[in-house]
Scaffold this active site. Structure first.
Site: not given
Ligand code: F6R
Length: 622
Positions: A491, A81, A514, A33, A108-109, A2, A617, A498, A495
């Site tokens: 990672e 969100w 395994h 966000r 927000n929250g 949010c 985000k 997502e 990527k």
């Molecule tokens: C993936 C991504 C998320 C963040 C995770 C932690 O691309 O962006 O997995 O890495 O939500 O976010 P931060 O780093 O803001 O604590």
């Protein structure tokens, strides 16, 4: 999670921007966000007016197009969100509060005790029009305002009845010159202008208008008018020592700069990102971390390190584990922050916790770090966002300095986080005497070469992009790595999941036999991150054997190997090259083709690369 914006000011009439436009501009910057819905509220002569729409900000803009909106001095906005209630117009913020809709509020929250409060308010005749927890706060503040007649006092009385995490912004018909905000466990910053002031979930909300900002602490209330900002705590005591700072990010950093997406732009900023994380921290071979405000004697007594983080940040932490254990000989664990405090972890005063978070607001990471602090551990935060909660509450904070990361999928912050972890590891080795000064100097000299190597990989983007376009119909992609290549595999898979919505899994290459090898069938694409042939023991040859094993079972092998490694050629369908570097530094290079691959593949599928479905985000709820 949010985005919230607030504005108070009267712009000269030659500036066409009305408060509602300033709010919409802020929402555009904060849309990363959350983008389930968007809404704004303004105060007009006859009361509060709101407009809100399900879906992205564009829907709200379309709805407002051609509408007469007053040029009153006050506006608030929200991009959502969804947590409580589906992403509908009705559940979108702002929410009206009071029996005559005299107030509007954004939140927000999560308000945990919303159910009993809602029952209480309904029994008093307040009418609820949404399924959200937030609407409770709107009615509560309105009820208190009708008792006290002062919006700040009303906000204080309301927040003292709420449990959970919240940033709230409220405007009221009877206080047409102000926005009153409150925060607990959720982000809020103030932007300071000339005859106008701003509120935002982060500085991106107002960076177009001012670069002067004010931090708002935990459990504080802010009353913002065009000429004044007054901060007090939840018990009513005014906070006179305010923390003011200048935002380093410029507006250009929050724009796409000719790229199709923020993600593409941020990927291509990574050479600078690594350089900026190193900047000013290496001098004549010695390492300077002025911000390491934890006493050296405490660092010398550390007998365990626990990295807490989520998602991409946790993958950066996994790279850190290899480096820190190797250089400092301190046992290092990496724990997903949301798992950490619920399993009663062994944490003592000799434990050093490293909390990694791009946003500095991730609730899971914040809670894990607070739990560790309660057990007496010291916390170092590795963060990108200034003024955010995690670095502020940590005992020391290392900032990345990579600039704002707007795309939801993290890329340049990942490289910044790994780089900062290297710095931390080498600093600990320096303080504890695990490495000789000349060893540290040699490592840092190589580290300083990394921005050039990162640029070399970026220069080869076209080849990876072509591969990505050719694979846009892939149903599943696997990623294998070993040692520091394992977090890279994790990672790379994250990527792809997502942003391209393709089933993707990362495995430790040694684990293959395994179980996961059963997934390999004819044509299954598998990325393999190959360690340097000059690296540890026989790791390289083991991974080359793994490539042979999967190829024998029909896999299409997409191999990432360092320049000059020809051993992989007979078994690779595609080889993507990265420059030679030390094994421990390779994760800064090997992830780049995988980032480019996901970004291009998602683009080729016509997906919204920067705002993937269901994600936000900054995850500020547990
Ligand atoms: C993936 C991504 C998320 C963040 C995770 C932690 O691309 O962006 O997995 O890495 O939500 O976010 P931060 O780093 O803001 O604590």
């Amino acid at each position: 999670m949010c985005g919230i914006v607030g504005y108070v000011g009267q712009r000269p009439s030659n500036l066409s921007t009305r408060p509602v436009d300033v709010a919409l501009q802020g929402l555009a910057r904060l849309e990363y966000r959350g983008y389930d819905s968007a809404g704004v509220a303004v105060l007009e002569d006859d009361g509060v007016r709101i407009a809100k729409k399900e879906g992205k900000l564009k829907n709200l803009r379309d709805a407002l197009d051609g509408e007469e909106v007053s040029a009153s001095a006050v506006a608030i906005g929200h991009t959502r969100w969804a947590t409580h209630g589906a992403p509908t117009d009705g559940n979108a913020h702002p929410h009206l509060g009071g029996k005559d809709d005299e107030l509007a509020l954004v939140h927000n929250g999560i308000i945990e005790n919303f159910a009993p409060l809602r029952a209480e308010l309904e029994s008093e005749g307040f009418v609820f029009r949404s399924e959200t927890d937030s609407e409770v706060a709107a009615h509560l503040v309105a009820r208190e305002m009708s008792l006290t007649g002062d919006l700040t006092t009303a906000m204080r009385a309301a927040v003292n009845q709420l449990e959970g995490a919240f940033t709230l912004l409220a405007v009221h018909r009877l206080s047409p010159d102000r926005v009153v905000a409150a925060r607990r466990n959720s982000p809020l910053v103030v932007g300071l202008g000339e005859g106008e002031n701003f509120l935002g979930s982060d500085v991106a909300a107002f960076v177009d208008n001012t670069r002067e900002a004010l931090e708002v602490g935990q459990d504080q209330i802010v009353t913002v008018t065009a000429d004044d900002v007054v901060i007090s705590d939840f018990s009513g005591t005014e906070i006179t020592e305010q923390k003011r700072y200048t935002i380093e990010w410029d507006v250009a950093a929050a724009q796409k700069g000719g790229y199709d997406s923020f993600m593409a732009k941020e990927i291509h900023e990574q050479a600078t990102a690594v350089a900026d994380t190193l900047l000013g921290r290496i001098d004549s071979g010695a390492l300077h971390l002025d911000e390491m405000s934890i006493d050296e004697s405490v660092l010398r007594s550390v007998d365990k390190i626990v990295v807490v983080a989520c998602g991409t940040a946790a993958n950066a932490g996994s790279v850190a584990k290899y480096a820190i254990e190797h250089w400092c000989r301190i046992p290092t664990e990496v724990e997903l922050a949301h798992e950490f405090r619920y399993r009663d972890p062994v944490v003592t005063e000799k434990t050093l916790v490293v909390a990694i978070s791009q946003s500095g607001e991730t609730m899971d990471t914040l809670m894990a770090m607070r739990h560790a602090q309660e057990q007496g551990a010291k916390v170092v935060a590795i963060c990108n966002t200034h003024g955010s909660t995690i670095p502020r509450e940590a005992d020391a904070a290392l900032y990345l300095h990579v600039g704002p990361e707007i795309a939801v999928a993290s890329t340049k912050a990942y490289l910044g986080q790994i780089t900062a972890c290297y710095l931390l590891g080498l600093y600990l080795a320096q303080v504890r005497g695990n490495l000789f000064p000349d060893e540290i100097a040699a490592l840092m000299e190589d580290l300083e070469q990394l921005p050039t190597h990162v640029q070399t990989v970026l220069d080869g983007a076209a080849e990876v992009e072509e591969l990505a376009r050719s694979m846009k119909d892939a149903a599943s992609v696997l990623f294998l790595g070993r040692h520091v290549g394992y977090p890279t595999a994790m990672e790379g898979a994250l990527k792809l999941k997502e942003i391209a919505y393709i089933h993707a899994e990362g495995f430790a290459a040694g684990e293959l036999k395994h179980g996961p090898i059963a997934l390999v069938e004819e044509g299954q694409p598998v990325f393999v991150i190959v360690p340097s042939p000059r690296g540890r023991d026989s790791l390289h040859s083991k991974v080359v054997s793994n490539i042979q094993e999967i190829r024998a079972r029909g896999a299409r092998t997409l191999v990432i190997a360092e320049d000059g490694d020809d051993d992989v050629l007979p078994y690779s369908d595609v080889v993507l090259r990265v420059p030679r570097t030390r094994t421990l530094f390779a994760p800064l290079l090997t992830i780049i083709p995988l980032q480019i691959f996901s970004c291009e593949l998602a683009t080729a599928k016509g997906l919204d690369v920067d705002q993937p479905r269901n994600l936000a985000k900054s995850v500020t709820v547990e």
